[in-house]
Design a protein around this motif. Structure first.
Motif, PDB file in Angstrom:
ATOM      1  N   SER A   1       0.816  -1.221   0.000  1.00 23.13           N
ATOM      2  CA  SER A   1       0.000   0.000   0.000  1.00 23.13           C
ATOM      3  C   SER A   1       0.848   1.270   0.000  1.00 23.13           C
ATOM      4  N   ASP A   2       2.136   1.159   0.378  1.00 23.64           N
ATOM      5  CA  ASP A   2       3.021   2.324   0.426  1.00 23.64           C
ATOM      6  C   ASP A   2       3.931   2.423  -0.795  1.00 23.64           C
ATOM      7  N   LEU A   3       3.839   1.479  -1.697  1.00 25.73           N
ATOM      8  CA  LEU A   3       4.728   1.458  -2.852  1.00 25.73           C
ATOM      9  C   LEU A   3       4.351   2.563  -3.843  1.00 25.73           C
ATOM     10  N   ASP A   4       5.344   3.315  -4.291  1.00 26.74           N
ATOM     11  CA  ASP A   4       5.141   4.344  -5.310  1.00 26.74           C
ATOM     12  C   ASP A   4       6.215   4.160  -6.374  1.00 26.74           C
ATOM     13  N   LEU A   5       5.832   3.606  -7.507  1.00 22.70           N
ATOM     14  CA  LEU A   5       6.786   3.293  -8.565  1.00 22.70           C
ATOM     15  C   LEU A   5       7.356   4.530  -9.235  1.00 22.70           C
ATOM     16  N   ASN A   6       6.777   5.697  -8.966  1.00 18.93           N
ATOM     17  CA  ASN A   6       7.222   6.926  -9.608  1.00 18.93           C
ATOM     18  C   ASN A   6       8.335   7.632  -8.843  1.00 18.93           C
TER      19      ASN A   6
END
Length: 486
Positions: A473-478
């Motif tokens: 839920s905390d993953l941000d690929l950007n």
């Protein structure tokens, strides 16, 4: 043609026997047969006044033609925060021109009994057609139309964005796909290769028509392109086709240099170990990755032989250790992907959440063992036979030959290499493969695991105490650190 068939059936037979000995529990494969000489077509080339490179591989005998228009720019030129733009631009070429809509393009090609496709990957974009030779002119007319006069209609962009977003939504819930989406940031940071070629949910949502037009005008130039024709066609006829359909294509007044997105990354790179905690994951996707080589590297042939021994095929070392000996996965593999500049190496497998740490340790161990236990004897011969056999099968078709030529043209490698692949692979010695392994595989890579972290994190920390854990839920690929801003 006979030599192709000998290679084809020889490698097929070896593959069948290889599966049989593995299933039967026998620990040693039968010796491979001696290599056979294979000779392939020798391409010829010329250039138009506008800078378009024209490459023709004459293959008389069958009245077929494969044509590929190659552009030497791809996803590495995606604008910041617009990952996926180049891929979308390539796909949209066949979705409408000033003369024809997408259904009309498809119908026109089908009426000729041919096929058409377009797309983009790292370092290149392509549009290809395949038809009977007597339909070459109308087919090349359609190819030129989609390359030179795409309209990039808003409704087609919106449709493609929806399809891409649907795919990404699914990928974000699959451990293997999610680990793959995170790896470019781990490997290449914020450089041109440090994003997903297909984009992220946020970047795809942000892409506008102006972004597509900018990428198109920046990269689709005759002096940044090559027309490849393979089949029942001569160099003279091929040049005439190129002049007729692409001769009016104008070069930019100031030629832009092709970007070098991965240059030097291997010198400053340090491994970062990452776990993406997916509470609902039924399995864990385990990978070990690191920057490796560029396509023009003198280590290229030794590298693909070493990688073939490590993780390419059922009889590879990774698959033997992880699947055959221990039953920890349905298959373990590795891939070496050289690019214009440093490309990635990735070893990967899916396994039970509980065995993720064990699989990661086995992968690292096999990478080190490749440098200490040489690939030699029958193992070396069998890996070489697999690579040359696969190449020979690819070269049986006009489309396959065109694709191999494109792979040389995009990196401006000598096209004579087309006929040298088999001999160069067979010339790789045990010492060459070992030297490659010591140079590129001896130091640790980044371990990236997507799965149910509580099932393996304590075991993993025994070997990798610095591992970073990010909740799904905390993953941000950007973001460079892959973590959502607080």
């Amino acid at each position: 043609m006979t030599s192709f068939r000998v290679l084809f059936f020889g490698v097929m037979a070896m593959g069948i026997v290889s599966s049989a000995w593995a299933i039967g529990g026998v620990d040693k494969a039968p010796a491979p047969s001696a290599p056979h000489q294979a000779t392939f077509t020798k391409p010829k080339e010329t250039k138009l006044d506008n800078g378009l490179r024209v490459i023709v591989a004459e293959r008389p005998g069958l009245p077929l033609l494969a044509a590929e228009l190659l552009v030497r720019s791809g996803s590495e030129i995606d604008p910041p925060d617009r990952a996926g733009t180049a891929s979308m631009t390539g796909t949209l070429l066949t979705k409408g021109t000033e003369k024809m809509s997408a259904p009309e393009i498809a119908a026109a090609i089908e009426s000729l009994g041919g096929t058409i496709a377009s797309g983009a990957s790292w370092d290149s974009a392509t549009a290809v057609v395949a038809v009977m030779s007597d339909k070459a002119e109308p087919a090349l007319g359609i190819l030129a139309d989609v390359v030179l006069h795409p309209t990039f209609k808003a409704e087609e962009i919106d449709r493609l964005k929806k399809q891409a977003l649907d795919g990404l939504q699914v990928a974000m819930q699959q451990p293997g796909a999610l680990a793959g989406l995170a790896r470019p940031r781990i490997l290449f940071g914020q450089s041109g290769y440090g994003h997903q070629s297909g984009g992220t949910i946020e970047s795809v949502q942000a892409i506008q028509r102006d972004d597509v037009l900018k990428v198109y005008h920046e990269s689709f130039r005759p002096n940044n392109a090559a027309l490849i024709l393979v089949g029942d066609v001569t160099l003279e006829k091929g040049r005439a086709f190129a002049q007729k359909f692409f001769g009016e294509w104008k070069a930019e007044t100031s030629a832009q240099e092709t970007r070098a997105p991965g240059a030097g990354v291997e010198k400053s790179w340090k491994p970062v170990n990452l776990v993406i905690d997916m509470p609902q994951a039924g399995q864990a996707a385990v990978s070990v990755c690191k920057p490796a080589i560029k396509r023009s590297s003198p280590d290229f042939y030794a590298g693909i032989v070493a990688n073939a021994a490590l993780g390419n095929g059922f009889a590879s070392r990774l698959n033997r250790e992880i699947r055959i000996k221990r039953g920890l996965s349905y298959g373990a593999r590795s891939a070496l992907e050289p690019r214009r500049n440093t490309g990635p190496f990735v070893a990967s497998a899916q396994t039970k959440n509980e065995s993720a740490a064990e699989v990661a340790k086995l992968m690292e161990g096999e990478l080190k063992r490749l440098a200490s236990e040489p690939v030699q004897g029958d193992e070396l011969k069998s890996r070489q036979a697999m690579l040359t056999g696969n190449y020979a099968r690819t070269m049986e078709t006009n489309q396959g030959v065109a694709g191999e030529i494109a792979g040389l043209a995009v990196y401006e490698l000598p096209i004579e290499t087309l006929d040298k692949f088999v001999s160069l692979i067979n010339a790789v010695s045990a010492a060459d493969a070992t030297a490659f392994s010591k140079k590129y595989f001896s130091e640790p890579g980044s371990v990236v695991i997507a799965g149910k972290a509580p099932a393996f994190i304590e075991a993993l920390k025994k070997d990798l105490p610095d591992v970073k854990v990010i909740a799904q839920s905390d993953l941000d690929l950007n973001r460079p650190d892959l973590t959502k801003a607080r």
